[in-house]
Write a protein that holds these residues in place. Sequence first.
Motif, mmCIF file in Angstrom:
data_model
loop_
_atom_site.group_PDB
_atom_site.id
_atom_site.type_symbol
_atom_site.label_atom_id
_atom_site.label_comp_id
_atom_site.label_asym_id
_atom_site.label_seq_id
_atom_site.Cartn_x
_atom_site.Cartn_y
_atom_site.Cartn_z
ATOM 1 N N LEU A 293 0.846 -1.069 -0.269
ATOM 2 C CA LEU A 293 -0.286 -0.266 -0.158
ATOM 3 C C LEU A 293 0.859 0.520 -0.609
ATOM 4 C CD1 LEU A 293 -1.393 -2.069 1.569
ATOM 5 C CD2 LEU A 293 -2.931 -0.253 1.533
ATOM 6 N N ASN A 294 0.919 2.014 -0.410
ATOM 7 C CA ASN A 294 0.972 3.319 -0.979
ATOM 8 C C ASN A 294 0.515 4.412 -1.002
ATOM 9 O OD1 ASN A 294 4.447 2.488 -1.410
ATOM 10 N ND2 ASN A 294 3.630 1.385 -3.222
ATOM 11 N N TYR A 295 0.395 5.381 -0.056
ATOM 12 C CA TYR A 295 -0.334 6.528 0.081
ATOM 13 C C TYR A 295 0.988 7.691 -0.807
ATOM 14 C CZ TYR A 295 -3.034 10.865 1.581
ATOM 15 O OH TYR A 295 -3.093 11.448 2.072
ATOM 16 N N TYR A 296 0.037 8.896 -1.476
ATOM 17 C CA TYR A 296 1.050 9.789 -1.924
ATOM 18 C C TYR A 296 0.232 11.436 -1.362
ATOM 19 C CZ TYR A 296 3.349 6.192 -4.450
ATOM 20 O OH TYR A 296 4.004 4.930 -4.659
ATOM 21 N N PRO A 297 0.803 11.544 -0.345
ATOM 22 C CA PRO A 297 0.026 12.986 0.187
ATOM 23 C C PRO A 297 -0.243 13.992 -0.941
ATOM 24 C CG PRO A 297 1.925 12.609 1.270
ATOM 25 C CD PRO A 297 1.868 11.866 0.695
ATOM 26 N N GLU A 298 1.051 14.357 -1.654
ATOM 27 C CA GLU A 298 0.899 15.208 -2.593
ATOM 28 C C GLU A 298 -0.007 15.353 -3.516
ATOM 29 O OE1 GLU A 298 3.349 11.965 -3.883
ATOM 30 O OE2 GLU A 298 3.516 13.697 -1.887
ATOM 31 N N THR A 299 -0.994 14.152 -3.438
ATOM 32 C CA THR A 299 -1.945 14.030 -4.157
ATOM 33 C C THR A 299 -2.708 13.404 -3.983
ATOM 34 O OG1 THR A 299 -0.991 11.408 -5.470
ATOM 35 C CG2 THR A 299 -0.562 14.005 -7.393
ATOM 36 N N ASP A 300 -3.050 13.208 -2.896
ATOM 37 C CA ASP A 300 -4.464 12.824 -1.754
ATOM 38 C C ASP A 300 -4.604 10.971 -2.329
ATOM 39 O OD1 ASP A 300 -5.481 12.041 0.149
ATOM 40 O OD2 ASP A 300 -7.290 13.149 -0.471
ATOM 41 N N SER A 301 -3.467 10.048 -3.191
ATOM 42 C CA SER A 301 -3.753 9.136 -3.577
ATOM 43 C C SER A 301 -2.901 7.396 -3.121
ATOM 44 C CB SER A 301 -3.532 9.233 -5.244
ATOM 45 O OG SER A 301 -2.229 9.195 -5.123
ATOM 46 N N LEU A 302 -4.016 6.599 -2.799
ATOM 47 C CA LEU A 302 -3.247 5.795 -2.140
ATOM 48 C C LEU A 302 -2.770 4.530 -3.435
ATOM 49 C CD1 LEU A 302 -2.506 3.621 0.041
ATOM 50 C CD2 LEU A 302 -5.318 2.672 -0.122
ATOM 51 N N TYR A 303 -1.912 3.619 -3.639
ATOM 52 C CA TYR A 303 -1.922 2.758 -4.770
ATOM 53 C C TYR A 303 -1.632 1.716 -3.907
ATOM 54 C CZ TYR A 303 -0.993 0.282 -9.158
ATOM 55 O OH TYR A 303 -1.142 -0.706 -10.348
ATOM 56 N N ILE A 304 -2.584 0.528 -4.182
ATOM 57 C CA ILE A 304 -2.337 -0.992 -3.731
ATOM 58 C C ILE A 304 -1.647 -1.321 -5.017
ATOM 59 C CG2 ILE A 304 -3.969 -3.013 -2.365
ATOM 60 C CD1 ILE A 304 -5.828 -0.984 -1.984
ATOM 61 N N ASP A 305 -0.716 -2.481 -4.897
ATOM 62 C CA ASP A 305 0.017 -3.428 -5.537
ATOM 63 C C ASP A 305 -0.315 -4.906 -5.378
ATOM 64 O OD1 ASP A 305 1.773 -2.012 -7.271
ATOM 65 O OD2 ASP A 305 2.492 -1.452 -5.598
ATOM 66 N N LEU A 306 -1.169 -5.000 -5.750
ATOM 67 C CA LEU A 306 -1.468 -6.715 -5.155
ATOM 68 C C LEU A 306 -0.653 -7.197 -5.732
ATOM 69 C CD1 LEU A 306 -5.466 -6.563 -5.793
ATOM 70 C CD2 LEU A 306 -3.680 -5.686 -4.024
ATOM 71 N N SER A 307 0.558 -7.114 -6.855
ATOM 72 C CA SER A 307 1.345 -7.954 -8.182
ATOM 73 C C SER A 307 2.661 -7.188 -8.342
ATOM 74 C CB SER A 307 0.206 -8.855 -8.773
ATOM 75 O OG SER A 307 1.289 -8.730 -9.418
ATOM 76 N N GLU A 308 3.531 -7.715 -8.343
ATOM 77 C CA GLU A 308 5.301 -7.495 -9.352
ATOM 78 C C GLU A 308 4.574 -7.671 -10.869
ATOM 79 O OE1 GLU A 308 6.668 -5.470 -7.561
ATOM 80 O OE2 GLU A 308 6.228 -6.824 -5.696
ATOM 81 N N LYS A 309 3.713 -7.941 -11.109
ATOM 82 C CA LYS A 309 3.570 -7.822 -12.785
ATOM 83 C C LYS A 309 3.655 -6.453 -12.980
ATOM 84 C CE LYS A 309 1.980 -12.852 -12.762
ATOM 85 N NZ LYS A 309 1.065 -13.763 -13.747
ATOM 86 N N THR A 310 3.469 -6.513 -14.121
ATOM 87 C CA THR A 310 3.060 -4.843 -14.933
ATOM 88 C C THR A 310 1.802 -4.662 -15.649
ATOM 89 O OG1 THR A 310 5.464 -4.192 -15.066
ATOM 90 C CG2 THR A 310 4.035 -3.497 -16.475
ATOM 91 N N SER A 311 1.362 -3.590 -15.356
ATOM 92 C CA SER A 311 0.186 -2.997 -15.996
ATOM 93 C C SER A 311 -0.075 -2.732 -16.942
ATOM 94 C CB SER A 311 -0.129 -1.818 -15.318
ATOM 95 O OG SER A 311 -1.743 -1.716 -15.488
#
Length: 72
Positions: free
Chosen positions: A3-21
Motif C-alpha cells: 500500500l502506497n499513499y502519496y499525500p501530495e496528490t492524496d492518492s492511494l495505490y495498492i500493488d497486488l502483484s509485481e506484474k506490470t500493468s
Amino acid sequence: MKLNYYPETDSLYIDLSEKTSVESKEISEGVVLDYDVEGNLVGIDIDNASKKVQLKELTLRRLPADIHVVVA
C-alpha cells in the motif's frame, strides 16, 4: 501486496502483484483497476483517497504473511 499513499496528490495505490500493468479501467470516479497482460488484477489506484478510505487505521487479520512496516 503493498500500500502506497502519496499525500501530495492524496492518492492511494495498492500493488497486488509485481506484474506490470498493461490495461486500466476506471470503475467509479477516481477508482482505477490495473490489469496485467493476462487480464489479472495487479493494482488499485484511488484518487482523493482521504475522502474514500479510512487512512488513519490499518488492521490486518489472519494474513499468512510476514508484515513489514516502512515509515517514510
